[in-house]
Design a protein around this motif. Structure first.
Motif, short mmCIF file in Angstrom:
data_model
loop_
_atom_site.label_atom_id
_atom_site.label_comp_id
_atom_site.label_asym_id
_atom_site.label_seq_id
_atom_site.Cartn_x
_atom_site.Cartn_y
_atom_site.Cartn_z
N LYS A 22 0.85 -1.19 0.00
CA LYS A 22 0.00 0.00 0.00
C LYS A 22 0.88 1.24 0.00
CE LYS A 22 -4.05 -1.92 2.19
NZ LYS A 22 -5.05 -1.75 3.24
N TYR A 23 0.42 2.26 -0.73
CA TYR A 23 1.15 3.51 -0.87
C TYR A 23 0.17 4.66 -0.80
CZ TYR A 23 4.70 0.40 -2.78
OH TYR A 23 5.61 -0.62 -2.94
N LEU A 24 0.61 5.79 -0.26
CA LEU A 24 -0.18 7.01 -0.30
C LEU A 24 0.28 7.78 -1.53
CD1 LEU A 24 -2.26 8.90 0.96
CD2 LEU A 24 -0.42 9.89 2.33
N VAL A 25 -0.65 7.98 -2.47
CA VAL A 25 -0.31 8.56 -3.76
C VAL A 25 -1.00 9.91 -3.92
CG1 VAL A 25 -0.39 8.21 -6.27
CG2 VAL A 25 -0.07 6.25 -4.73
N GLY A 26 -0.22 10.93 -4.21
CA GLY A 26 -0.76 12.27 -4.45
C GLY A 26 -0.34 12.76 -5.82
N THR A 27 -0.49 14.05 -6.03
CA THR A 27 -0.11 14.65 -7.31
C THR A 27 1.41 14.77 -7.36
OG1 THR A 27 -2.16 15.90 -7.30
CG2 THR A 27 -0.44 16.66 -8.80
N ARG A 28 2.04 13.89 -8.12
CA ARG A 28 3.48 13.84 -8.32
C ARG A 28 4.26 13.53 -7.05
NH1 ARG A 28 3.58 19.19 -10.77
NH2 ARG A 28 5.54 19.35 -9.68
N TRP A 29 3.67 12.77 -6.12
CA TRP A 29 4.39 12.30 -4.94
C TRP A 29 3.79 10.99 -4.45
CZ3 TRP A 29 1.24 11.78 -0.74
CH2 TRP A 29 0.14 12.62 -0.63
N VAL A 30 4.64 10.21 -3.75
CA VAL A 30 4.21 8.93 -3.17
C VAL A 30 4.89 8.81 -1.80
CG1 VAL A 30 4.32 6.42 -3.38
CG2 VAL A 30 3.98 7.80 -5.42
N VAL A 31 4.13 8.34 -0.81
CA VAL A 31 4.69 8.02 0.49
C VAL A 31 4.60 6.51 0.66
CG1 VAL A 31 4.48 8.28 3.00
CG2 VAL A 31 4.05 10.24 1.49
N SER A 32 5.74 5.89 0.97
CA SER A 32 5.82 4.45 1.19
C SER A 32 6.00 4.24 2.69
CB SER A 32 7.02 3.86 0.47
OG SER A 32 7.04 4.25 -0.89
N ALA A 33 5.03 3.58 3.32
CA ALA A 33 5.08 3.35 4.76
C ALA A 33 4.24 2.13 5.10
CB ALA A 33 4.54 4.57 5.51
N VAL A 34 4.31 1.71 6.35
CA VAL A 34 3.43 0.63 6.79
C VAL A 34 2.00 1.16 6.72
CG1 VAL A 34 5.15 -0.51 8.23
CG2 VAL A 34 3.71 1.26 9.22
N PRO A 35 1.04 0.30 6.40
CA PRO A 35 -0.34 0.75 6.19
C PRO A 35 -0.93 1.56 7.36
CG PRO A 35 -0.11 -1.51 5.43
CD PRO A 35 1.19 -1.13 6.10
N GLU A 36 -0.52 1.28 8.59
CA GLU A 36 -1.06 2.00 9.74
C GLU A 36 -0.73 3.49 9.68
OE1 GLU A 36 1.08 -0.85 10.34
OE2 GLU A 36 -0.73 -2.05 10.09
N LEU A 37 0.42 3.84 9.14
CA LEU A 37 0.82 5.24 9.05
C LEU A 37 0.14 5.99 7.91
CD1 LEU A 37 4.69 5.09 9.66
CD2 LEU A 37 2.93 5.90 11.22
N LEU A 38 -0.20 5.27 6.85
CA LEU A 38 -0.70 5.93 5.64
C LEU A 38 -1.99 6.72 5.88
CD1 LEU A 38 0.04 3.23 2.92
CD2 LEU A 38 1.37 5.26 3.50
N GLU A 39 -2.94 6.18 6.63
CA GLU A 39 -4.20 6.89 6.87
C GLU A 39 -3.97 8.18 7.64
OE1 GLU A 39 -7.31 6.90 5.78
OE2 GLU A 39 -6.75 5.28 4.44
N GLY A 40 -3.09 8.14 8.63
CA GLY A 40 -2.77 9.37 9.37
C GLY A 40 -2.12 10.41 8.47
N PHE A 41 -1.25 9.96 7.58
CA PHE A 41 -0.61 10.88 6.64
C PHE A 41 -1.63 11.44 5.65
CE2 PHE A 41 3.70 8.55 7.12
CZ PHE A 41 3.95 9.23 8.30
N ARG A 42 -2.58 10.60 5.24
CA ARG A 42 -3.57 11.04 4.25
C ARG A 42 -4.39 12.21 4.78
NH1 ARG A 42 -8.58 10.71 2.49
NH2 ARG A 42 -9.38 9.49 4.21
N SER A 43 -4.70 12.20 6.07
CA SER A 43 -5.48 13.30 6.63
C SER A 43 -4.69 14.61 6.62
CB SER A 43 -5.96 12.97 8.04
OG SER A 43 -4.87 12.89 8.93
N ARG A 44 -3.36 14.53 6.61
CA ARG A 44 -2.53 15.74 6.59
C ARG A 44 -2.10 16.14 5.18
NH1 ARG A 44 1.82 13.85 10.81
NH2 ARG A 44 0.42 12.27 11.56
N LEU A 45 -1.89 15.14 4.32
CA LEU A 45 -1.31 15.41 2.99
C LEU A 45 -2.32 15.38 1.86
CD1 LEU A 45 1.80 13.07 3.27
CD2 LEU A 45 1.72 15.53 3.68
N GLY A 46 -3.43 14.67 2.04
CA GLY A 46 -4.33 14.42 0.92
C GLY A 46 -3.88 13.15 0.24
N GLY A 47 -4.23 13.01 -1.00
CA GLY A 47 -3.84 11.81 -1.74
C GLY A 47 -4.80 10.67 -1.49
#
Length: 161
Positions: free
Chosen positions: A122-147
């Motif tokens: 699983k990856y957090l994907v935005g406009t011209r960026w990707v965050v690679s992390a364990v799935p538990e972190l991705l939802e928290g990042f999504r609320s701050r970054l979008g994607g």
């Protein structure tokens, strides 16, 4: 003597223009040209709704810059790759280690995602960026970054019977 007035810098003026354009975008989308309700208009409106709902609650979407995205996640990234096609930074925090990859053009991101699909995950994907992390972190990042959190399927045999 009169106090000297400060002239806005070119950078400041560009930010104001960009901010004004972003502020007017919802109005432009909502107030269409009135050409009718054909399929193209419906498709464009659906795409706009999808993009808006994928944004974080604050309405801010992270820019494609490793350092800024890292700051929004609460770390200072160590730049590991600085190439023409991508930049990658590694963050090490109490939450865990994760990577932030940015791309100067969308086509480089598409190629990267195609390559990452081999490994799955699983990856957090935005406009011209990707965050690679364990799935538990991705939802928290999504609320701050979008994607959008995207699951990429790996290739090869699976462990399922």
């Amino acid at each position: 003597m009169t106090p000297r007035t400060q002239q806005p810098t070119r950078r400041h003026t560009a930010r104001l223009r960009r901010g004004a354009a972003l502020a007017l975008l919802p109005l432009a989308v909502a107030c269409g040209g009135g050409e009718g309700d054909d399929a193209a208009d419906r498709k464009r409106a659906a795409a706009t709704r999808t993009a808006v709902t994928a944004a974080p609650e604050a309405g801010v979407v992270a820019p494609a810059k490793v350092e800024v995205i890292a700051g929004l996640t609460g770390c200072t990234a160590e730049i590991r790759i600085d190439a023409d096609e991508l930049r990658e930074g590694v963050c090490r925090t109490e939450q865990g280690e994760y990577r932030i990859t940015t791309f100067p053009e969308e086509r480089f991101q598409v190629t990267w995602l195609d390559s990452a699909a081999i490994y799955g995950g699983k990856y957090l994907v935005g406009t011209r960026w990707v965050v690679s992390a364990v799935p538990e972190l991705l939802e928290g990042f999504r609320s701050r970054l979008g994607g959008t959190v995207r699951e990429l399927r790996g290739i090869g045999p699976t462990t399922a019977p």
